[in-house]
Design an enzyme around this catalytic site. Structure first.
Site, PDB file in Angstrom:
ATOM      1  N   ASP A  94       0.825  -1.306  -0.109  1.00  0.00           N
ATOM      2  CA  ASP A  94      -0.051   0.008  -0.003  1.00  0.00           C
ATOM      3  C   ASP A  94       0.927   1.244   0.054  1.00  0.00           C
ATOM      4  O   ASP A  94       2.027   1.142   0.582  1.00  0.00           O
ATOM      5  CB  ASP A  94      -0.913   0.271   1.272  1.00  0.00           C
ATOM      6  CG  ASP A  94      -2.048  -0.854   1.199  1.00  0.00           C
ATOM      7  OD1 ASP A  94      -2.102  -1.861   0.261  1.00  0.00           O
ATOM      8  OD2 ASP A  94      -2.808  -0.983   2.189  1.00  0.00           O
ATOM      9  N   HIS A 116       5.054  -7.251   0.283  1.00  0.00           N
ATOM     10  CA  HIS A 116       4.589  -8.503  -0.368  1.00  0.00           C
ATOM     11  C   HIS A 116       5.375  -8.801  -1.717  1.00  0.00           C
ATOM     12  O   HIS A 116       5.965  -7.917  -2.383  1.00  0.00           O
ATOM     13  CB  HIS A 116       3.198  -9.054  -0.432  1.00  0.00           C
ATOM     14  CG  HIS A 116       2.588  -8.611   0.929  1.00  0.00           C
ATOM     15  ND1 HIS A 116       1.892  -9.948   1.296  1.00  0.00           N
ATOM     16  CD2 HIS A 116       2.612  -7.981   1.836  1.00  0.00           C
ATOM     17  CE1 HIS A 116       1.285  -9.590   2.400  1.00  0.00           C
ATOM     18  NE2 HIS A 116       1.791  -8.453   2.801  1.00  0.00           N
ATOM     19  N   SER A 174       8.447   4.024   5.320  1.00  0.00           N
ATOM     20  CA  SER A 174       9.613   4.098   4.514  1.00  0.00           C
ATOM     21  C   SER A 174       9.134   3.916   2.949  1.00  0.00           C
ATOM     22  O   SER A 174       8.029   3.996   2.317  1.00  0.00           O
ATOM     23  CB  SER A 174      10.533   3.210   4.912  1.00  0.00           C
ATOM     24  OG  SER A 174      11.779   3.379   4.147  1.00  0.00           O
TER      25      SER A 174
END
Length: 287
Positions: A89, A146, A250
């Site tokens: 995201d 991911h 980050s």
């Protein structure tokens, strides 16, 4: 204000501040950790309905809350053949081609592929004139990263560095930002050839973790590379599986070799992203 913020980052003890924040984020004192979590949710309008555990008080400390899991099915992973899933995201910082060994960072700024990879010329050669996607994770985002496609881990390198913020203002004003900050470079073998997923630390990021080795930053100073092709360990992760996480926000950078990918045309700087959506496609006709 932007210039003042940049100067401030140069002047403060970045690592000391980050480690102190890390200690605070690990506290299990009930009233303090609950205060930190509730204030953060309010400040950044965090949607707890997506969390596997939506009750803030159930988290042991701030870090457990910050790296919270999502509900099953909250982020479906694109399944179509040859698709590349967005790894996190956040929002696209930049996306495009690696040209002449340089990666575009922001207005008037680019940085060296070789420097990003810690001076590893063999690794840099794999991605020369290839493609890159940089995803910025803001404080309110889900903070696990991911796999864009399935891959077998080849090497992981921890590269020490500074801890500048990685927001847009800093990216536009600090030269070579992503090649200067602390980072973990994870190199995979995939059906699309070599792929790197780079987890970039930032100001007050208390740690970078991977699912195979736990916390990798901050370790001892100096570049540390582990070759996972040696010995009995064979780490293979499927598309969409978690590969790492940040304790505070980050950036994740994905690299592919020349001619191997085609990014979605709709993705440009500042485009919001969501884990699992189609980021691009594997070019199956590439040699």
């Amino acid at each position: 204000m932007k210039i003042a913020f940049i100067i401030f980052q140069y002047l403060i003890p970045q690592h000391l501040l980050s480690r102190l924040v890390g200690k605070l984020a690990e506290t299990k004192i009930p009233w303090l950790k609950d205060l930190l979590i509730s204030r953060f949710i309010k400040q950044y309008q965090v949607d707890m309905s997506e969390a596997a555990d939506p009750e803030p008080r159930n988290y042991a400390n701030f870090n457990a809350f910050f790296t919270r899991a999502l509900n099953d099915g909250a982020r479906p992973i694109c399944e179509a053949d040859n698709t590349i899933a967005c790894p996190a995201d956040g929002a696209i910082s930049q996306i495009g081609s690696i040209t002449g060994g340089r990666i575009f960072q922001a207005k008037g700024q680019d940085y060296s592929l070789l420097s990003l990879l810690g001076g590893d010329r063999e690794a840099a050669a794999l991605f020369d004139n290839g493609s890159f996607a940089t995803v910025y994770l803001s404080p309110r985002d889900y903070h696990r990263v991911h796999m864009p496609i399935a891959g077998t881990l080849r090497t992981m390198s921890y590269i020490p560095g500074v801890l500048f913020s990685v927001n847009a203002a800093t990216a536009e004003n600090v030269q070579g930002l992503f090649a200067r900050n602390e980072r973990a470079v994870c190199l995979f073998d995939t059906e699309a050839g070599p792929m790197a997923v780079i987890l970039v630390g930032a100001m007050i990021v208390a740690g970078i973790e991977t699912v195979w080795d736990g916390q990798v930053a901050p370790p001892p100073k100096g570049i540390r590379t582990t070759d996972y092709r040696q010995g009995a360990r064979n780490i293979h992760l499927q598309k969409g599986e978690e590969m790492g996480r940040f304790k505070l926000g980050s950036t994740a950078i994905v690299l592919f070799a020349k001619g191997r990918t085609e990014w979605q045309e709709s993705f440009v700087a500042n485009t919001p992203t969501q884990l699992g959506e189609v980021l691009g496609r594997i070019n199956s006709s590439a040699e």
